[in-house]
Design an enzyme around this catalytic site. Structure first.
Site: not given
Length: 672
Positions: A632, A475, A610, A412-416, A330, A621, A316, A473
């Site tokens: 957002h 993502h 890594y 996850v809390g307030n977010y879907d 998350d 591979d 945020y 914020h």
């Protein structure tokens, strides 16, 4: 069954490169060991397992915990952050044939006496084959810890006094949300297992517990000490007077499957038209798809060995100390599988979708059957798969497009977050991510933009309702894509789009494609400064009917990268968000973009570690890590619940087939 042994070879990601735990108790063939052997026999740890990648059964979870307790390595106070299948080697999986016995092991992350341990248990023998202490790390937060932090906060005298200053004398309608704290080199927080607890007034609310934040106040809870160590009170902004509830459509009654679609599910294996794949629900990463293959005229051709969500970073953008710590990971801090929601037919999925349950371990190491966490369905897109109308001879040909969708939704809390793995008849694999739920809002003084404080109040967000600013914020979702295009020997080519002038005086300019093979692992940034480039994965050891190397193109949809400074503490923890694509040499233990333990981590784990090995990645591979990123900036239309915003990335065949595969019938179909 023998005493547990220490495996001195630490697993680089799952084991974090930690030192082996040397102080193992010496055990003989005690009554406990005999008990575990009998238990495994009775439960049949491998009974019903049809495939080496099938998830752990309830019996296997029980057997795993029993073996650890018999060995004296865990007790009733031990909490389990992860009990998961320790996947067999790729060679073993690819060589396996149906009906053959399956060698099964479980991978465990446990916390006992404030120390994190990792282990592996051979499920056939009940033998603990590895047990290590992992120093200086924190596991994901467990369900009992969320409850503990809430309870401790509401009982704390300092917090109650701060609430009384705000006019609260009772706390029955107060909802408190424990948040992970990130890492900011605060000496007072160093080495402690912490949560920061922010509370909300839910009086009058039915479903939106996030709509009335009690701003300017939070508690810091030490989970190991079971106490509030600090209450931070930054003043008393007004609490919103609005009730930000919303109503929805009632879920439908599931429609029985009619058998008219082309989806065949056997255990955890799915067949649809020319596609086949294996799936399972991982407690940490959510839905995992494996062995994604296309039946090309009777030849099973691998495209994707394993695909999963590897991390998600949500920082945020408000510098206030009640917000600046909100830099969530998350996947690693919460668990996308554990927090997956039950899916409602007719809303989350079509009414006739196949709803699939999952068995997941809880923090006590007990298996829990969770209902309807995955849905599979075939859908018509409403558009043509291909078509052509020819005016020269007045002919027309076309075919409707259908897709197969495998879906989970994690809250996850307030977010879907809706996560879809989509297959098309044209040979495309697409990942769609839908973000919905409730924006995180900050309580402010301004009720309208004309108010004197509005400019200051909206410096880092948008006024979405009176006294409420939805904070800007990001993502950033990292998807781990273990591509095996016609086998494991693959090369990533960067196809650069370069402008070029024409020297023949025709007054033309054009562009051409210049190929550059990637030879060494690392992050990939665009070299073309806005003209674009194509990421093309090829198998240089084979050719198609035209003499080209079979390949797939990775087509990004939303791939903005982080704007945070490289030395920002949050950015150090989420370094993967600085590049749209990373490439690594295959290592089955490297599963997480921000490392195995991002909760309160100091940074540098995961992809930076890594790629620091600088392994060669040409004709070998390889694993691709795609960063799906979006900023957002909230809108009033996002409140009180957000319309689903969709983002995507695709793997599109490029030379993999000799012609359009959508023209070729699936088994049992007639040619188009």
């Amino acid at each position: 069954m023998v005493a547990p042994q220490v495996d001195a070879k630490a697993k680089r990601d799952r084991g974090g490169g930690a030192r082996p735990f040397a102080a193992l108790t010496r055990l003989g063939l005690t009554w406990a060991a005999v008990f575990v052997g009998v238990l495994i026999t009775l439960l049949g740890a491998q009974s019903g397992v049809a495939h080496p990648l099938d998830p752990l059964s309830a019996d296997e979870i029980i057997s795993t915990v029993a073996a650890l307790r018999a060995a004296g390595l865990t007790d009733a106070n031990t909490r389990f952050a992860l009990i998961d299948l320790d996947e067999p080697s790729k060679a073993t999986v690819l060589a396996w044939l149906p009906g053959r016995p399956v060698d099964r092991s479980a991978f465990v992350v446990a916390r006992r006496n404030r120390t994190v341990y990792e282990g592996e248990v051979n499920l056939a023998t009940g033998t603990v084959t590895r047990w290590q202490a992992i120093p200086d790390v924190q596991t994901s937060i467990l369900a009992n810890e969320w409850e503990l932090a809430q309870r401790l906060t509401i009982a704390d005298s300092g917090w109650r006094a701060a609430m009384q200053k705000r006019g609260y004398s009772g706390f029955d309608r107060i909802f408190c949300a424990p948040f992970t704290v990130g890492y900011f080199a605060d000496p007072a927080e160093e080495g402690r297992r912490l949560l920061k607890v922010v509370c909300f007034d839910t009086a009058g609310a039915r479903n939106n517990v996030w709509g009335r934040p009690i701003e300017g106040l939070y508690a810091v809870v030490d989970l190991d000490e079971s106490k509030v160590i600090r209450v931070v009170d930054n003043g008393i902004p007004p609490v919103s007077r609005d009730i930000a509830d919303f109503t929805g459509t009632e879920p439908a009654t599931p429609t029985p499957q009619t058998g008219n679609d082309d989806v065949s599910i056997t255990g955890n294996e799915v067949r649809w038209k020319n596609w086949s794949f294996h799936f399972h629900m991982d407690p940490r990463t959510g839905l995992v798809v494996s062995l994604v293959q296309f039946n090309d005229h009777g030849r099973q051709r691998m495209v994707l060995y394993r695909g999963s969500l590897a991390e998600m970073f949500v920082p945020y953008m408000d510098p206030d100390n009640g917000w600046s710590f909100r830099t969530f990971m998350d996947v690693g801090e919460f668990g996308f599988g554990i927090m997956a929601s039950p899916l409602k037919p007719g809303i989350d999925c079509p009414a006739d979708a196949r709803l699939i349950d999952a068995t997941l371990p809880d923090e006590n190491g007990e298996p829990v059957l969770v209902k309807s966490r995955i849905c599979l369905f075939e859908r018509e897109t409403g558009g043509p798969l291909w078509r052509h109308a020819e005016f020269a001879n007045q002919t027309y040909a076309g075919h409707p497009a259908t897709e197969l969708v495998s879906r989970t939704i994690t809250s996850v809390g307030n977010y879907d977050y809706v996560i879809d793995w989509v297959l098309s008849q044209a040979g495309v694999i697409r990942i769609d991510v839908g973000a919905t739920g409730i924006d995180a809002v900050e309580g402010v003084a301004a009720r309208r933009m004309a108010d004197a404080s509005a400019g200051r109040d909206t410096a880092y967000g948008t006024l979405v309702a009176p006294n409420l600013v939805a904070v800007n914020h990001d993502h950033f979702l990292s998807f781990r894509l273990d591509v095996d295009i016609d086998g494991p020997g693959n090369t990533l080519a960067r196809q650069l789009i370069e402008p070029q002038g024409v020297a023949n005086g025709a007054g033309r300019s054009l562009w051409r494609v210049v190929n550059q093979d990637v030879s060494e692992e690392g992050p990939l940034q665009s070299k073309t400064h806005g003209t674009g480039e194509i990421w093309h994965i090829v198998n240089p050891n084979l050719t198609n009917g035209l003499g080209q190397h079979p390949g797939y193109e990775l087509q990004p949809g939303h791939s903005v990268t982080s704007l945070l400074a490289p030395d920002d503490f949050a950015q150090r923890r989420a370094s993967f968000s600085a590049a749209p694509l990373w490439i690594t040499a295959y290592d089955p233990t490297e599963l997480y973009a921000a490392g195995p333990y991002p909760n309160q981590s100091k940074g540098g784990d995961g992809l930076p570690a890594y790629v620091a090995q600088r392994r060669p990645v040409a004709n070998t591979d390889i694993v691709l890590w795609y960063t799906m990123g979006f900023h957002h900036v909230p809108r009033p239309e996002d409140w009180p619940v957000m319309p689903t915003m969709w983002h995507s990335v695709s793997l599109v065949p490029d030379g993999f087939f000799d012609r359009n595969p959508a023209l070729d019938p699936a088994p049992g179909e007639t040619a188009k």
